[in-house]
Design an enzyme around this catalytic site. Structure first.
Site, PDB file in Angstrom:
ATOM      1  N   ASP A   1     -17.280   6.308  11.661  1.00  0.00           N
ATOM      2  CA  ASP A   1     -16.658   5.340  10.751  1.00  0.00           C
ATOM      3  C   ASP A   1     -16.576   5.906   9.327  1.00  0.00           C
ATOM      4  OD1 ASP A   1     -15.438   3.016  10.049  1.00  0.00           O
ATOM      5  OD2 ASP A   1     -17.116   1.705  10.583  1.00  0.00           O
TER       6      ASP A   1
ATOM      7  N   LYS B   1      -8.652   1.518  -9.045  1.00  0.00           N
ATOM      8  CA  LYS B   1      -7.508   0.600  -9.180  1.00  0.00           C
ATOM      9  C   LYS B   1      -7.957  -0.682  -9.905  1.00  0.00           C
ATOM     10  CE  LYS B   1      -3.799   0.899  -7.843  1.00  0.00           C
ATOM     11  NZ  LYS B   1      -2.567   1.530  -8.420  1.00  0.00           N
TER      12      LYS B   1
ATOM     13  N   HIS C   1     -16.694   1.305   4.774  1.00  0.00           N
ATOM     14  CA  HIS C   1     -15.405   0.836   5.307  1.00  0.00           C
ATOM     15  C   HIS C   1     -15.254  -0.679   5.174  1.00  0.00           C
ATOM     16  CE1 HIS C   1     -12.450   1.509   8.931  1.00  0.00           C
ATOM     17  NE2 HIS C   1     -11.870   0.951   7.883  1.00  0.00           N
TER      18      HIS C   1
ATOM     19  N   SER D   1      -3.973   7.643  -3.981  1.00  0.00           N
ATOM     20  CA  SER D   1      -3.898   6.394  -3.212  1.00  0.00           C
ATOM     21  C   SER D   1      -4.651   6.387  -1.885  1.00  0.00           C
ATOM     22  CB  SER D   1      -2.421   6.062  -2.957  1.00  0.00           C
ATOM     23  OG  SER D   1      -1.870   6.986  -2.033  1.00  0.00           O
TER      24      SER D   1
ATOM     25  N   LYS E   1      -1.982   8.486   6.141  1.00  0.00           N
ATOM     26  CA  LYS E   1      -2.300   7.068   6.284  1.00  0.00           C
ATOM     27  C   LYS E   1      -2.121   6.674   7.755  1.00  0.00           C
ATOM     28  CE  LYS E   1      -2.748   6.549   1.761  1.00  0.00           C
ATOM     29  NZ  LYS E   1      -1.673   6.299   0.833  1.00  0.00           N
TER      30      LYS E   1
ATOM     31  N   THR F   1      -3.399  -3.053  -5.622  1.00  0.00           N
ATOM     32  CA  THR F   1      -3.747  -3.213  -4.208  1.00  0.00           C
ATOM     33  C   THR F   1      -4.672  -4.407  -3.989  1.00  0.00           C
ATOM     34  OG1 THR F   1      -5.010  -2.150  -2.432  1.00  0.00           O
ATOM     35  CG2 THR F   1      -5.581  -1.503  -4.653  1.00  0.00           C
ATOM     36  N   ASP F   2      -4.651  -4.930  -2.773  1.00  0.00           N
ATOM     37  CA  ASP F   2      -5.588  -6.006  -2.413  1.00  0.00           C
ATOM     38  C   ASP F   2      -7.022  -5.471  -2.292  1.00  0.00           C
ATOM     39  OD1 ASP F   2      -5.349  -4.563  -0.043  1.00  0.00           O
ATOM     40  OD2 ASP F   2      -4.808  -6.288   1.205  1.00  0.00           O
ATOM     41  N   GLU F   3      -7.181  -4.130  -2.266  1.00  0.00           N
ATOM     42  CA  GLU F   3      -8.522  -3.572  -2.060  1.00  0.00           C
ATOM     43  C   GLU F   3      -9.444  -3.842  -3.241  1.00  0.00           C
ATOM     44  OE1 GLU F   3      -8.633   0.249  -0.127  1.00  0.00           O
ATOM     45  OE2 GLU F   3      -6.629  -0.025   0.670  1.00  0.00           O
TER      46      GLU F   3
ATOM     47  N   ILE G   1       5.899   4.409  -1.832  1.00  0.00           N
ATOM     48  CA  ILE G   1       6.483   3.123  -2.252  1.00  0.00           C
ATOM     49  C   ILE G   1       7.464   3.345  -3.407  1.00  0.00           C
ATOM     50  CG2 ILE G   1       6.007   0.755  -3.006  1.00  0.00           C
ATOM     51  CD1 ILE G   1       3.172   1.079  -1.863  1.00  0.00           C
TER      52      ILE G   1
HETATM   53  P1  NAD Z   1       1.536   7.807  -2.761  1.00  0.00           P
HETATM   54  O1  NAD Z   1       0.209   8.484  -2.704  1.00  0.00           O
HETATM   55  O2  NAD Z   1       2.473   7.930  -1.615  1.00  0.00           O
HETATM   56  O3  NAD Z   1       2.347   8.308  -4.047  1.00  0.00           O
HETATM   57  C1  NAD Z   1       1.740   8.497  -5.293  1.00  0.00           C
HETATM   58  C2  NAD Z   1       2.729   9.244  -6.182  1.00  0.00           C
HETATM   59  O4  NAD Z   1       2.115   9.380  -7.477  1.00  0.00           O
HETATM   60  C3  NAD Z   1       3.054  10.653  -5.694  1.00  0.00           C
HETATM   61  O5  NAD Z   1       4.436  10.885  -5.799  1.00  0.00           O
HETATM   62  C4  NAD Z   1       2.273  11.556  -6.630  1.00  0.00           C
HETATM   63  O6  NAD Z   1       2.869  12.831  -6.824  1.00  0.00           O
HETATM   64  C5  NAD Z   1       2.275  10.728  -7.907  1.00  0.00           C
HETATM   65  N1  NAD Z   1       1.140  11.051  -8.796  1.00  0.00           N
HETATM   66  C6  NAD Z   1      -0.169  11.187  -8.463  1.00  0.00           C
HETATM   67  N2  NAD Z   1      -0.903  11.500  -9.551  1.00  0.00           N
HETATM   68  C7  NAD Z   1      -0.028  11.551 -10.598  1.00  0.00           C
HETATM   69  C8  NAD Z   1      -0.180  11.799 -11.987  1.00  0.00           C
HETATM   70  N3  NAD Z   1      -1.387  12.083 -12.513  1.00  0.00           N
HETATM   71  N4  NAD Z   1       0.919  11.754 -12.776  1.00  0.00           N
HETATM   72  C9  NAD Z   1       2.141  11.485 -12.256  1.00  0.00           C
HETATM   73  N5  NAD Z   1       2.341  11.252 -10.943  1.00  0.00           N
HETATM   74  C10 NAD Z   1       1.266  11.271 -10.126  1.00  0.00           C
HETATM   75  O7  NAD Z   1       1.216   6.285  -3.088  1.00  0.00           O
HETATM   76  P2  NAD Z   1       1.963   4.966  -2.567  1.00  0.00           P
HETATM   77  O8  NAD Z   1       1.446   4.632  -1.216  1.00  0.00           O
HETATM   78  O9  NAD Z   1       3.418   5.096  -2.780  1.00  0.00           O
HETATM   79  O10 NAD Z   1       1.351   3.892  -3.566  1.00  0.00           O
HETATM   80  C11 NAD Z   1       2.021   3.576  -4.796  1.00  0.00           C
HETATM   81  C12 NAD Z   1       1.190   2.562  -5.544  1.00  0.00           C
HETATM   82  O11 NAD Z   1       0.996   1.408  -4.741  1.00  0.00           O
HETATM   83  C13 NAD Z   1      -0.217   3.071  -5.905  1.00  0.00           C
HETATM   84  O12 NAD Z   1      -0.535   2.649  -7.200  1.00  0.00           O
HETATM   85  C14 NAD Z   1      -1.127   2.409  -4.875  1.00  0.00           C
HETATM   86  O13 NAD Z   1      -2.411   2.201  -5.399  1.00  0.00           O
HETATM   87  C15 NAD Z   1      -0.390   1.102  -4.627  1.00  0.00           C
HETATM   88  N6  NAD Z   1      -0.592   0.532  -3.283  1.00  0.00           N
HETATM   89  C16 NAD Z   1      -0.261   1.234  -2.163  1.00  0.00           C
HETATM   90  C17 NAD Z   1      -0.440   0.638  -0.907  1.00  0.00           C
HETATM   91  C18 NAD Z   1      -0.053   1.338   0.373  1.00  0.00           C
HETATM   92  O14 NAD Z   1      -0.235   0.760   1.451  1.00  0.00           O
HETATM   93  N7  NAD Z   1       0.506   2.533   0.330  1.00  0.00           N
HETATM   94  C19 NAD Z   1      -0.979  -0.654  -0.807  1.00  0.00           C
HETATM   95  C20 NAD Z   1      -1.305  -1.310  -1.993  1.00  0.00           C
HETATM   96  C21 NAD Z   1      -1.094  -0.737  -3.223  1.00  0.00           C
HETATM   97  P1  TYD Z   2      -5.375   3.701   5.622  1.00  0.00           P
HETATM   98  O1  TYD Z   2      -3.985   3.872   6.155  1.00  0.00           O
HETATM   99  O2  TYD Z   2      -6.104   4.901   5.122  1.00  0.00           O
HETATM  100  O3  TYD Z   2      -5.314   2.555   4.516  1.00  0.00           O
HETATM  101  P2  TYD Z   2      -6.526   1.760   3.759  1.00  0.00           P
HETATM  102  O4  TYD Z   2      -7.789   2.512   3.939  1.00  0.00           O
HETATM  103  O5  TYD Z   2      -6.054   1.769   2.364  1.00  0.00           O
HETATM  104  O6  TYD Z   2      -6.558   0.393   4.388  1.00  0.00           O
HETATM  105  O7  TYD Z   2      -6.263   3.073   6.766  1.00  0.00           O
HETATM  106  C1  TYD Z   2      -5.937   1.837   7.379  1.00  0.00           C
HETATM  107  C2  TYD Z   2      -7.072   1.473   8.321  1.00  0.00           C
HETATM  108  O8  TYD Z   2      -7.083   2.423   9.395  1.00  0.00           O
HETATM  109  C3  TYD Z   2      -8.441   1.551   7.677  1.00  0.00           C
HETATM  110  O9  TYD Z   2      -9.242   0.485   8.176  1.00  0.00           O
HETATM  111  C4  TYD Z   2      -8.995   2.892   8.126  1.00  0.00           C
HETATM  112  C5  TYD Z   2      -8.336   3.095   9.485  1.00  0.00           C
HETATM  113  N1  TYD Z   2      -8.051   4.497   9.860  1.00  0.00           N
HETATM  114  C6  TYD Z   2      -8.456   4.997  11.103  1.00  0.00           C
HETATM  115  O10 TYD Z   2      -9.072   4.288  11.910  1.00  0.00           O
HETATM  116  N2  TYD Z   2      -8.146   6.301  11.410  1.00  0.00           N
HETATM  117  C7  TYD Z   2      -7.478   7.126  10.547  1.00  0.00           C
HETATM  118  O11 TYD Z   2      -7.255   8.314  10.876  1.00  0.00           O
HETATM  119  C8  TYD Z   2      -7.063   6.587   9.283  1.00  0.00           C
HETATM  120  C9  TYD Z   2      -6.314   7.456   8.285  1.00  0.00           C
HETATM  121  C10 TYD Z   2      -7.365   5.268   8.982  1.00  0.00           C
END
Ligand code: NAD
Ligand code: TYD
Length: 354
Positions: free
Chosen positions: A292, A166, A296, A90, A201, A137-139, A17
């Site tokens: 699972d 988080k 979860h 994350s 993911k 996050t919504d989690e 992101i």
């Molecule tokens: P990501 O895992 O893709 O990226 C995380 C980044 O943080 C990486 O570039 C990593 O190198 C850096 N990082 C990790 N530890 C570090 C540290 N100690 N110091 C400096 N940098 C560090 O994550 P993302 O999916 O881009 O998520 C970004 C933010 O959004 C996170 O805070 C996550 O909790 C939140 N978020 C993500 C999602 C999603 O669907 N991906 C949903 C809701 C919230």
């Molecule tokens: P994920 O992308 O890990 O996001 P989050 O756990 O933060 O929601 O997973 C999305 C959903 O997909 C979650 O319910 C777990 C499921 N999942 C699978 O069924 N198989 C997989 O290999 C992964 C990575 C996730």
């Protein structure tokens, strides 16, 4: 009251992101200086940022947000008006294997950034036009059964080490606001999808495996529900909230696109078949139900109406179109994907930063 950033510290800007955010804002705000502080864990990928790596208003610093010496020095030297904090561990599955890494980065790292902000930004007993934006996050809200949606007033009830860490970071951000008056905003968003997501993911993992003819691991019965938000819509929301959100405010960001996991995987299967000109139905045969995930969460859903009514946010992507474009993106960006899959994206950063 609106906020006008002049110099922004972006943490975790080499992740999924954070890199989408920088790709949008660095060219869009040429008068704003951006520093990207990222440790470059497995999830950080500088290849994501090739389009802006030479921009005059962009600097990369490799480092740890939990390193107080480094963080304090950066704040002192760069005089940030703004922090946009993405850096985190994350991935829920990794948090089950190694919870302390999540506590360190997500809790201690966030506290380190907040404390440097408190010390550097306080001037003559007050904060000027500064803002600490925490991306969450919504989690943190836990899980829903078949009905209801999370909103800004939902009580916290996290279940995984990821969501608990988080939640801890969200509480610290609010505590710095309530105790010291630090200007903050927080957003809690649903599952993002789109370009540059690390293929651990669900969405990119399934695209890659479907295309390669490999088994597609669906946890449990695939009945868990997530809400899907295109990362570019999320990044738009962040920019809007950063500038116009209320001080101390929380905003829920969601895509109004709730889906069972199995339906998401089936959609991806059919889009991959179409794109590769295979018979539709081929990839669905690769679906394999596996054990699972422990603890979860059953269902997440977000009510984004505060963001829509207060700040006028509208998403530009429907799930159908956004997922079609996303599948196309992963299949047509072979160079990026191959570098991630064979680990050579790490060499690119080693070449540049030792
Ligand atoms: P990501 O895992 O893709 O990226 C995380 C980044 O943080 C990486 O570039 C990593 O190198 C850096 N990082 C990790 N530890 C570090 C540290 N100690 N110091 C400096 N940098 C560090 O994550 P993302 O999916 O881009 O998520 C970004 C933010 O959004 C996170 O805070 C996550 O909790 C939140 N978020 C993500 C999602 C999603 O669907 N991906 C949903 C809701 C919230
Ligand atoms: P994920 O992308 O890990 O996001 P989050 O756990 O933060 O929601 O997973 C999305 C959903 O997909 C979650 O319910 C777990 C499921 N999942 C699978 O069924 N198989 C997989 O290999 C992964 C990575 C996730």
């Amino acid at each position: 009251m609106s906020h006008s950033p002049t110099s922004i510290l972006v943490t975790g800007g080499a992740g999924f992101i954070g890199s989408n955010f920088l790709l949008r804002v660095v060219p869009h705000y040429p008068d704003v200086a951006f520093v990207n502080l990222d440790l470059l864990t497995y999830a950080g990928n500088l290849l994501n940022l090739k389009a802006i790596e030479d921009a005059e208003n962009y600097t990369f610093v490799r480092g740890d947000i939990a390193d107080g010496g480094l963080v304090n020095r950066l704040y002192d030297e760069r005089r940030f008006s703004t922090v946009v904090h993405f850096a985190a561990e994350s991935h829920v599955d990794r948090s089950i294997m190694d919870p302390l890494a999540f506590v360190r980065t997500n809790v201690v790292g966030t506290a380190t950034l907040l404390d440097a902000a408190r010390k550097t930004w306080m001037n003559d007993g007050s904060f000027g036009d500064v803002r600490f934006y925490h991306v969450s996050t919504d989690e943190v809200f836990g899980e829903l059964d078949d009905t209801g949606e999370f909103s800004e007033s939902t009580p916290y009830d996290p279940h995984s080490p990821y969501s608990a860490s988080k939640a801890g970071s969200d509480h610290l951000v609010r505590a710095y606001h309530d105790t010291y008056g630090l200007p903050i905003v927080i957003s809690n968003c649903s599952n993002n999808y789109g370009p540059f997501q690390f293929p651990e993911k669900l969405v990119p993992l399934m695209i890659v495996k479907a295309a390669a003819g490999e088994p597609l691991p669906v946890y449990g019965k695939g009945a868990n529900v997530r809400d899907w938000l295109h990362v570019e819509d999320h990044v738009d929301a962040i920019d809007l909230i950063l500038r116009n959100g209320r001080d101390g405010g929380t905003y829920c960001v969601g895509g109004r696109a709730e889906m069972k996991n199995l339906a998401v995987v089936e959609t991806i299967c059919d889009l991959v078949d179409e794109a590769l000109e295979r018979e539709v139905g081929t990839a669905r045969k690769q679906i394999a139900f596996v054990a699972d995930r422990p603890g979860h969460d059953f269902r997440y859903a977000i009510d984004p109406s505060k963001l829509e009514s207060e700040l006028g946010w509208r998403q530009a992507h429907t799930f159908e179109q956004g997922m079609r474009e996303t599948v196309q993106w992963y299949l047509s960006n072979r160079e990026w994907l191959d570098a991630v899959m064979d680990g050579s994206y790490r060499e690119y950063l080693a070449e540049q930063y030792g």
